[in-house]
Design a protein around this motif. Structure first.
Motif, PDB file in Angstrom:
ATOM      1  N   PRO A   9       0.816  -1.226   0.000  1.00  0.00           N
ATOM      2  CA  PRO A   9       0.000   0.000   0.000  1.00  0.00           C
ATOM      3  C   PRO A   9       0.851   1.279   0.000  1.00  0.00           C
ATOM      4  CG  PRO A   9      -0.967  -1.610   1.462  1.00  0.00           C
ATOM      5  CD  PRO A   9       0.360  -2.175   1.017  1.00  0.00           C
ATOM      6  N   ASP A  10       1.968   1.279   0.731  1.00  0.00           N
ATOM      7  CA  ASP A  10       2.839   2.468   0.747  1.00  0.00           C
ATOM      8  C   ASP A  10       3.462   2.715  -0.629  1.00  0.00           C
ATOM      9  OD1 ASP A  10       2.350   2.980   3.423  1.00  0.00           O
ATOM     10  OD2 ASP A  10       4.127   1.900   4.124  1.00  0.00           O
ATOM     11  N   GLU A  11       3.905   1.642  -1.289  1.00  0.00           N
ATOM     12  CA  GLU A  11       4.481   1.781  -2.620  1.00  0.00           C
ATOM     13  C   GLU A  11       3.436   2.271  -3.610  1.00  0.00           C
ATOM     14  OE1 GLU A  11       7.905  -1.716  -2.493  1.00  0.00           O
ATOM     15  OE2 GLU A  11       5.833  -2.237  -2.967  1.00  0.00           O
ATOM     16  N   ALA A  12       2.225   1.744  -3.508  1.00  0.00           N
ATOM     17  CA  ALA A  12       1.142   2.177  -4.399  1.00  0.00           C
ATOM     18  C   ALA A  12       0.848   3.661  -4.188  1.00  0.00           C
ATOM     19  CB  ALA A  12      -0.109   1.347  -4.165  1.00  0.00           C
ATOM     20  N   MET A  13       0.881   4.112  -2.939  1.00  0.00           N
ATOM     21  CA  MET A  13       0.638   5.530  -2.647  1.00  0.00           C
ATOM     22  C   MET A  13       1.729   6.392  -3.276  1.00  0.00           C
ATOM     23  SD  MET A  13      -1.314   7.796  -1.365  1.00  0.00           S
ATOM     24  CE  MET A  13      -2.413   6.808  -0.413  1.00  0.00           C
ATOM     25  N   LYS A  14       2.993   5.940  -3.212  1.00  0.00           N
ATOM     26  CA  LYS A  14       4.083   6.695  -3.823  1.00  0.00           C
ATOM     27  C   LYS A  14       3.915   6.766  -5.339  1.00  0.00           C
ATOM     28  CE  LYS A  14       7.466   5.713  -0.218  1.00  0.00           C
ATOM     29  NZ  LYS A  14       8.695   4.992   0.139  1.00  0.00           N
ATOM     30  N   VAL A  15       3.482   5.665  -5.947  1.00  0.00           N
ATOM     31  CA  VAL A  15       3.241   5.659  -7.394  1.00  0.00           C
ATOM     32  C   VAL A  15       2.139   6.651  -7.734  1.00  0.00           C
ATOM     33  CG1 VAL A  15       2.356   4.282  -9.319  1.00  0.00           C
ATOM     34  CG2 VAL A  15       4.072   3.309  -7.786  1.00  0.00           C
ATOM     35  N   MET A  16       1.052   6.639  -6.968  1.00  0.00           N
ATOM     36  CA  MET A  16      -0.050   7.573  -7.236  1.00  0.00           C
ATOM     37  C   MET A  16       0.407   9.019  -7.077  1.00  0.00           C
ATOM     38  SD  MET A  16      -3.533   5.746  -5.847  1.00  0.00           S
ATOM     39  CE  MET A  16      -3.002   5.550  -4.170  1.00  0.00           C
ATOM     40  N   THR A  79      -7.848   2.659  -8.015  1.00  0.00           N
ATOM     41  CA  THR A  79      -8.876   1.622  -7.981  1.00  0.00           C
ATOM     42  C   THR A  79      -8.280   0.268  -7.608  1.00  0.00           C
ATOM     43  OG1 THR A  79     -10.199   2.782  -9.625  1.00  0.00           O
ATOM     44  CG2 THR A  79     -10.625   0.434  -9.359  1.00  0.00           C
ATOM     45  N   ALA A  80      -7.139  -0.069  -8.201  1.00  0.00           N
ATOM     46  CA  ALA A  80      -6.484  -1.345  -7.887  1.00  0.00           C
ATOM     47  C   ALA A  80      -6.061  -1.396  -6.424  1.00  0.00           C
ATOM     48  CB  ALA A  80      -5.271  -1.552  -8.793  1.00  0.00           C
ATOM     49  N   THR A  81      -5.566  -0.293  -5.907  1.00  0.00           N
ATOM     50  CA  THR A  81      -5.148  -0.236  -4.505  1.00  0.00           C
ATOM     51  C   THR A  81      -6.346  -0.397  -3.585  1.00  0.00           C
ATOM     52  OG1 THR A  81      -3.293   1.192  -5.072  1.00  0.00           O
ATOM     53  CG2 THR A  81      -3.976   1.183  -2.779  1.00  0.00           C
ATOM     54  N   GLN A  82      -7.415   0.307  -3.888  1.00  0.00           N
ATOM     55  CA  GLN A  82      -8.615   0.204  -3.050  1.00  0.00           C
ATOM     56  C   GLN A  82      -9.197  -1.200  -3.095  1.00  0.00           C
ATOM     57  OE1 GLN A  82     -10.965   3.356  -4.733  1.00  0.00           O
ATOM     58  NE2 GLN A  82     -10.068   4.924  -3.410  1.00  0.00           N
ATOM     59  N   THR A  83      -9.180  -1.822  -4.275  1.00  0.00           N
ATOM     60  CA  THR A  83      -9.680  -3.186  -4.410  1.00  0.00           C
ATOM     61  C   THR A  83      -8.831  -4.146  -3.594  1.00  0.00           C
ATOM     62  OG1 THR A  83     -10.535  -2.705  -6.608  1.00  0.00           O
ATOM     63  CG2 THR A  83     -10.206  -5.027  -6.061  1.00  0.00           C
ATOM     64  N   GLY A  84      -7.508  -3.980  -3.663  1.00  0.00           N
ATOM     65  CA  GLY A  84      -6.609  -4.824  -2.883  1.00  0.00           C
ATOM     66  C   GLY A  84      -6.802  -4.646  -1.388  1.00  0.00           C
ATOM     67  N   GLU A  85      -6.942  -3.404  -0.970  1.00  0.00           N
ATOM     68  CA  GLU A  85      -7.160  -3.138   0.458  1.00  0.00           C
ATOM     69  C   GLU A  85      -8.480  -3.748   0.918  1.00  0.00           C
ATOM     70  OE1 GLU A  85      -6.882   1.114   0.633  1.00  0.00           O
ATOM     71  OE2 GLU A  85      -4.692   1.095   0.741  1.00  0.00           O
ATOM     72  N   GLN A  86      -9.530  -3.603   0.112  1.00  0.00           N
ATOM     73  CA  GLN A  86     -10.828  -4.167   0.475  1.00  0.00           C
ATOM     74  C   GLN A  86     -10.752  -5.689   0.506  1.00  0.00           C
ATOM     75  OE1 GLN A  86     -13.554  -2.448   1.599  1.00  0.00           O
ATOM     76  NE2 GLN A  86     -14.219  -4.486   2.167  1.00  0.00           N
ATOM     77  N   GLY A  87     -10.010  -6.273  -0.428  1.00  0.00           N
ATOM     78  CA  GLY A  87      -9.826  -7.728  -0.428  1.00  0.00           C
ATOM     79  C   GLY A  87      -9.141  -8.200   0.838  1.00  0.00           C
ATOM     80  N   SER A  88      -8.157  -7.442   1.296  1.00  0.00           N
ATOM     81  CA  SER A  88      -7.457  -7.785   2.537  1.00  0.00           C
ATOM     82  C   SER A  88      -8.392  -7.696   3.738  1.00  0.00           C
ATOM     83  CB  SER A  88      -6.251  -6.861   2.750  1.00  0.00           C
ATOM     84  OG  SER A  88      -5.294  -7.058   1.740  1.00  0.00           O
ATOM     85  N   VAL A  89      -9.212  -6.660   3.769  1.00  0.00           N
ATOM     86  CA  VAL A  89     -10.180  -6.500   4.864  1.00  0.00           C
ATOM     87  C   VAL A  89     -11.189  -7.646   4.838  1.00  0.00           C
ATOM     88  CG1 VAL A  89     -12.088  -5.063   5.705  1.00  0.00           C
ATOM     89  CG2 VAL A  89      -9.927  -3.997   5.040  1.00  0.00           C
ATOM     90  N   ASP A  90     -11.694  -7.973   3.657  1.00  0.00           N
ATOM     91  CA  ASP A  90     -12.668  -9.062   3.529  1.00  0.00           C
ATOM     92  C   ASP A  90     -12.056 -10.392   3.951  1.00  0.00           C
ATOM     93  OD1 ASP A  90     -14.444  -7.195   2.582  1.00  0.00           O
ATOM     94  OD2 ASP A  90     -14.286  -7.817   0.466  1.00  0.00           O
ATOM     95  N   ALA A  91     -10.803 -10.636   3.562  1.00  0.00           N
ATOM     96  CA  ALA A  91     -10.135 -11.884   3.935  1.00  0.00           C
ATOM     97  C   ALA A  91      -9.928 -11.956   5.448  1.00  0.00           C
ATOM     98  CB  ALA A  91      -8.796 -12.004   3.214  1.00  0.00           C
ATOM     99  N   ALA A  92      -9.523 -10.848   6.039  1.00  0.00           N
ATOM    100  CA  ALA A  92      -9.327 -10.828   7.494  1.00  0.00           C
ATOM    101  C   ALA A  92     -10.645 -11.063   8.219  1.00  0.00           C
ATOM    102  CB  ALA A  92      -8.713  -9.489   7.920  1.00  0.00           C
ATOM    103  N   ASN A  93     -11.719 -10.457   7.726  1.00  0.00           N
ATOM    104  CA  ASN A  93     -13.038 -10.671   8.333  1.00  0.00           C
ATOM    105  C   ASN A  93     -13.478 -12.124   8.192  1.00  0.00           C
ATOM    106  OD1 ASN A  93     -13.256  -8.008   9.156  1.00  0.00           O
ATOM    107  ND2 ASN A  93     -14.367  -7.372   7.331  1.00  0.00           N
ATOM    108  N   ALA A  94     -13.200 -12.725   7.049  1.00  0.00           N
ATOM    109  CA  ALA A  94     -13.574 -14.123   6.836  1.00  0.00           C
ATOM    110  C   ALA A  94     -12.806 -15.040   7.777  1.00  0.00           C
ATOM    111  CB  ALA A  94     -13.317 -14.521   5.387  1.00  0.00           C
ATOM    112  N   VAL A  95     -11.530 -14.748   7.984  1.00  0.00           N
ATOM    113  CA  VAL A  95     -10.723 -15.563   8.908  1.00  0.00           C
ATOM    114  C   VAL A  95     -11.242 -15.413  10.331  1.00  0.00           C
ATOM    115  CG1 VAL A  95      -8.429 -15.786   9.950  1.00  0.00           C
ATOM    116  CG2 VAL A  95      -8.656 -15.588   7.470  1.00  0.00           C
TER     117      VAL A  95
END
Length: 113
Positions: A9-16, A79-95
């Motif tokens: 996420p930090d690298e993606a923010m630097k790219v943006m 969009t890709a960063t937000q999707t990845g972050e949301q995927g991580s949140v969803d995976a953590a919630n599922a676990v």
């Protein structure tokens, strides 16, 4: 066809941020070039003026187009960063929601090894 690139996420923010800075710079340069074409037309009267003005206008349009491309690229990365972050949140919630039951190991499998 494309290599896969994984960013934290930090690298993606630097790219943006880099893309946004490039987009702002291109927009600024395009405005300067456009104003120079107007100045060229008003200062020079004679042979070559039309060509010079056209060149400035073309440069300005190219800069504006590149700025637009950079803006779209920034949106794609966001969009890709937000999707990845949301995927991580969803995976953590599922676990967290997973119920772990007592599992009795089959010792006959272990004994046969």
């Amino acid at each position: 066809m494309f290599d896969e690139v994984k960013l934290t996420p930090d690298e993606a923010m630097k790219v943006m941020q880099a893309i946004a800075a490039g987009q702002q710079e291109m927009a600024s340069v395009a405005q300067v070039i456009e104003s120079q074409s107007v100045e060229t037309a008003s200062v020079y009267r004679g042979q070559g003026t039309v060509t010079a003005v056209q060149n400035y206008e073309d440069l300005s349009k190219g800069g504006q187009a590149l700025g637009t491309v950079l803006e779209h690229l920034a949106n794609d990365v966001r969009t890709a960063t937000q999707t990845g972050e949301q995927g991580s949140v969803d995976a953590a919630n599922a676990v967290r929601a997973t119920e772990v039951r007592n599992i009795n190991p089959d010792t006959s499998i272990i004994a046969s090894v």
